[in-house]
Design an enzyme around this catalytic site. Sequence first.
Site, PDB file in Angstrom:
ATOM      1  N   ASN A  98       0.097 124.097 -19.477  1.00  0.00           N
ATOM      2  CA  ASN A  98      -0.565 125.216 -19.066  1.00  0.00           C
ATOM      3  C   ASN A  98      -1.784 124.921 -19.432  1.00  0.00           C
ATOM      4  OD1 ASN A  98      -1.198 127.998 -18.062  1.00  0.00           O
ATOM      5  ND2 ASN A  98      -1.521 127.854 -20.191  1.00  0.00           N
ATOM      6  N   SER A 150      -4.223 124.404 -10.122  1.00  0.00           N
ATOM      7  CA  SER A 150      -4.997 125.593  -9.655  1.00  0.00           C
ATOM      8  C   SER A 150      -5.421 125.441  -7.895  1.00  0.00           C
ATOM      9  CB  SER A 150      -6.576 125.370 -10.162  1.00  0.00           C
ATOM     10  OG  SER A 150      -7.518 126.223  -9.720  1.00  0.00           O
ATOM     11  N   TYR A 165     -13.712 119.801 -12.476  1.00  0.00           N
ATOM     12  CA  TYR A 165     -12.445 120.577 -12.793  1.00  0.00           C
ATOM     13  C   TYR A 165     -11.888 120.658 -11.499  1.00  0.00           C
ATOM     14  CZ  TYR A 165      -9.686 124.894 -13.358  1.00  0.00           C
ATOM     15  OH  TYR A 165      -8.609 125.618 -13.600  1.00  0.00           O
ATOM     16  N   LYS A 169      -7.672 119.060 -11.435  1.00  0.00           N
ATOM     17  CA  LYS A 169      -6.508 119.784 -10.942  1.00  0.00           C
ATOM     18  C   LYS A 169      -5.848 119.133  -9.653  1.00  0.00           C
ATOM     19  CE  LYS A 169      -6.642 123.057 -13.974  1.00  0.00           C
ATOM     20  NZ  LYS A 169      -5.330 123.326 -14.843  1.00  0.00           N
ATOM     21  N   THR A 199      -8.359 135.937 -17.168  1.00  0.00           N
ATOM     22  CA  THR A 199      -8.195 135.741 -18.493  1.00  0.00           C
ATOM     23  C   THR A 199      -9.628 135.055 -18.840  1.00  0.00           C
ATOM     24  OG1 THR A 199      -8.305 133.253 -17.485  1.00  0.00           O
ATOM     25  CG2 THR A 199      -6.039 134.612 -17.757  1.00  0.00           C
TER      26      THR A 199
END
Length: 254
Positions: A98, A150, A165, A169, A199
């Site tokens: 994770n 994601s 990013y 993913k 988060t």
Amino acid sequence: TPSKVLEQFRLHGKVVVVTGAADGIGLAVADAMAEAGANVALWYNSNDAAVQRSQELAREYSIKALAYKVDVSDAAQVQKAVSEVVHDFQKIDVFIANAGMSISKPILEQTLDEYRKQMSVNVDGVVFCAKYAGEIFRRQGFGNLIVTSSMSGHIVNVPVDQPVYNATKAYVTHFAKSLAREWRDFARVNIVSPGFFDTKMGAGPLALNEAYRMSAMGRQGHVKEIKGLYLYLASDASTYMTGSDVLIDGGYVL
Ligand code: NAI
């Protein structure tokens, strides 16, 4: 597998490893696993609140919980921590890869170090965890890998430009699907693809420009709303599921 459906969700006697377990999604997921009766290994990197949290989980749910400091982008540390977990818990039933991070910038604004950092945590980190946990799964003859990817692995997220990013993913999603095939004789592999969750990561540039308003539900998800999906994938309720990529995004990718 028990025929009573609620029984299938019980994790008593199972050993679950969660990376990135000190914060956000990983912390909520570790909590869910412990509540369902699993013994848990909380992997953390910088935030050593995981040490105290593991002690609290052990007391609260009468399970065994231990914390391990591991930088997942360092293969030697991952290999060592996997063997420590097996030494401490005798086996690994479920490994939840994770841990992840983002530097949400256009490629033209990004330094090479920022590029490499994201690749090393999000790509190398998942590959190293899968490789060393997979060795254990093969030896045991059973295992279950869950990768936090994601929705950015499905789509080019707007309006924040974060091509590196997004690509990390997409990489881990396709990698995990490939493992579902490679490990078909001994382990299941599934992917969770979250949308916007509240988060530390979700509080960054993504929240500032309120991109989550573009989802059907028009809001961010709370981490308590993702626990059940990981519990399902970790448990015997999902024994026919492998290679699946589950979006949980309030209807963003439609
Ligand atoms: P977070 O920032 O709250 O937690 C990430 C965790 O990963 C932290 O505990 C951090 O210490 C750990 N980590 C970072 N680098 C590490 C390293 N080198 N070694 C070991 N651990 C390391 O973020 P969040 O949201 O809980 O993220 C969890 C996963 O969910 C990540 O893979 C992220 O990409 C993914 N995700 C999050 C979304 C969101 O909106 N929050 C959306 C889609 C995916």
